[in-house]
Design an enzyme around this catalytic site. Sequence first.
Site, PDB file in Angstrom:
ATOM      1  N   ARG A 121       0.811  -1.221   0.000  1.00 25.68           N
ATOM      2  CA  ARG A 121       0.000   0.000   0.000  1.00 25.68           C
ATOM      3  C   ARG A 121       0.849   1.278   0.000  1.00 25.68           C
ATOM      4  NH1 ARG A 121      -3.120  -3.240   3.683  1.00 25.68           N
ATOM      5  NH2 ARG A 121      -4.956  -4.070   2.611  1.00 25.68           N
ATOM      6  N   LYS A 143       2.934  11.330 -11.267  1.00 22.05           N
ATOM      7  CA  LYS A 143       2.134  10.464 -12.125  1.00 22.05           C
ATOM      8  C   LYS A 143       2.924   9.201 -12.439  1.00 22.05           C
ATOM      9  CE  LYS A 143      -0.979  13.548 -14.645  1.00 22.05           C
ATOM     10  NZ  LYS A 143      -1.361  14.026 -16.005  1.00 22.05           N
ATOM     11  N   GLU A 185       9.598  18.557 -24.505  1.00 25.54           N
ATOM     12  CA  GLU A 185       8.907  18.899 -23.259  1.00 25.54           C
ATOM     13  C   GLU A 185       9.398  20.228 -22.695  1.00 25.54           C
ATOM     14  OE1 GLU A 185       6.366  17.450 -21.903  1.00 25.54           O
ATOM     15  OE2 GLU A 185       6.289  15.433 -22.770  1.00 25.54           O
ATOM     16  N   LYS A 227       6.729  23.189 -13.946  1.00 26.62           N
ATOM     17  CA  LYS A 227       5.899  22.029 -13.617  1.00 26.62           C
ATOM     18  C   LYS A 227       5.586  21.992 -12.125  1.00 26.62           C
ATOM     19  CE  LYS A 227       4.955  17.221 -14.364  1.00 26.62           C
ATOM     20  NZ  LYS A 227       5.261  15.975 -15.088  1.00 26.62           N
ATOM     21  N   GLU A 237      -4.868  16.824 -10.962  1.00 26.07           N
ATOM     22  CA  GLU A 237      -5.498  17.203 -12.215  1.00 26.07           C
ATOM     23  C   GLU A 237      -7.013  17.296 -12.084  1.00 26.07           C
ATOM     24  OE1 GLU A 237      -3.343  15.839 -15.864  1.00 26.07           O
ATOM     25  OE2 GLU A 237      -5.319  15.052 -16.357  1.00 26.07           O
ATOM     26  N   ARG A 242      -3.415  21.557 -14.024  1.00 23.65           N
ATOM     27  CA  ARG A 242      -2.430  20.547 -14.412  1.00 23.65           C
ATOM     28  C   ARG A 242      -2.725  19.989 -15.792  1.00 23.65           C
ATOM     29  NH1 ARG A 242       0.497  15.909 -10.689  1.00 23.65           N
ATOM     30  NH2 ARG A 242       1.816  15.121 -12.361  1.00 23.65           N
ATOM     31  N   ASN A 246      -0.765  18.771 -20.544  1.00 19.21           N
ATOM     32  CA  ASN A 246      -1.046  17.807 -21.602  1.00 19.21           C
ATOM     33  C   ASN A 246      -1.047  18.445 -22.991  1.00 19.21           C
ATOM     34  OD1 ASN A 246      -1.458  15.390 -20.026  1.00 19.21           O
ATOM     35  ND2 ASN A 246      -3.344  16.323 -19.292  1.00 19.21           N
ATOM     36  N   HIS A 249      -0.334  16.388 -26.060  1.00 19.14           N
ATOM     37  CA  HIS A 249      -0.401  14.970 -25.722  1.00 19.14           C
ATOM     38  C   HIS A 249      -1.615  14.252 -26.309  1.00 19.14           C
ATOM     39  CE1 HIS A 249       2.796  16.082 -23.013  1.00 19.14           C
ATOM     40  NE2 HIS A 249       2.921  14.849 -22.588  1.00 19.14           N
ATOM     41  N   HIS A 253      -0.613  11.235 -28.329  1.00 23.43           N
ATOM     42  CA  HIS A 253      -0.925   9.861 -27.937  1.00 23.43           C
ATOM     43  C   HIS A 253      -1.636   9.112 -29.062  1.00 23.43           C
ATOM     44  CE1 HIS A 253      -0.685  10.482 -23.282  1.00 23.43           C
ATOM     45  NE2 HIS A 253       0.497  10.440 -23.864  1.00 23.43           N
ATOM     46  N   HIS A 267       7.976   9.224 -27.669  1.00 23.86           N
ATOM     47  CA  HIS A 267       6.958  10.021 -26.989  1.00 23.86           C
ATOM     48  C   HIS A 267       7.198  11.519 -27.170  1.00 23.86           C
ATOM     49  CE1 HIS A 267       4.079  11.383 -24.031  1.00 23.86           C
ATOM     50  NE2 HIS A 267       5.036  11.984 -23.357  1.00 23.86           N
TER      51      HIS A 267
END
Length: 369
Positions: A121, A143, A185, A227, A237, A242, A246, A249, A253, A267
């Site tokens: 956990r 993330k 980026e 960031k 987000e 936030r 993206n 993206h 993607h 990427h």
Amino acid sequence: MAVIPVDLAGRSYEVRVGTGLLANVAEEAAPFLRKTRVPIVADANARQHWGEALARSLEAAGKEPRWYDVEPGEGSKSWDSLARLTDWLLSEGVERGDHVLALGGGVVGDLTGFACAILKRGCGFVQLPTTLLAQVDSSVGGKTAINTPAGKNLIGAFHQPSLVLADLDALSTLPPRELRAGYAEVLKYGVLGDAGFFEWLEGEGGNVVALQPEPLERAVANSVAAKARIVAEDERETSGARALLNLGHTFGHALEAETGFSDRLLHGEAVALGMVLAARYSARRGELSLDDAARVTRAVDAAGLPAEISALGLDCDGRKLADHMLHDKKMDAGTLPFILLRGIGEAWLARDVDMADIAAFLDEELQAH
């Protein structure tokens, strides 16, 4: 060395940007190395270049490095890889109060972070990003995720690292293509929220990619600080702030999915082309000037990144690319928000985008330029 705090309620941590950090990891990460045995999850290439330096530092401090190698590439962000890694961490006796070191790029950071999020956990981890993309983006903000056949990063958790050591020396061993992909980026932070930084990159971007020390540290530190501000405002987000990260993206993607999440399109390359498409689509809607859209295209092209979708040689139409977007994890009540632009440094979240119009726009781009 630049030290950038990521200020989160009860879980703040530092991102340190400088040189010599990996060779001095035992001292830099000392508060998080409470046991003699130190588990290190490493990209196989990163270990080849930096494993010896890490081992020397740890052994000089009386520590025993324990290595787990991960094959490079997005294919390692899978259920099978996650299962094997968690089994290994358990066999190493990792406890909730322990920290795992993650040495490598975004793949290792994502896989290790997710494993640490679910192991007993939640245990701790320290990010040791060795790619430019990981240093300015994926290692900061918590993330973590793996990929599935349905799409990229759809299974994951928010799990913040305890420390990030962004050693600029590590970038000297990157293949030029990966370095350029990471620069995408960096460029993103200027396009989405800092017109002055974007203008500086228009002049200094070549020196950043050439790893000139002062421009490189400024670019990385400025990107991390940008960031960190956004993550502190909107960690999970939920407010929309936030989501601006993206930019590029959603288009990117879809392109990655169409190319099979392979080395055919990295990427960062997908994000770069996605930013160009977001700028051009914003201009199509009348929200961004054609001049600003052209500036984004020129900045991407000048960095040696793909700036034209037609150059990818895709065997598909706009509708198929738009369909890939419907698997995006940002889908909300059947609608997909897009990060668009009103100006350089002025990104915003559009919730009124017609996917049929996106498909038509992509058809035009596939046939143009």
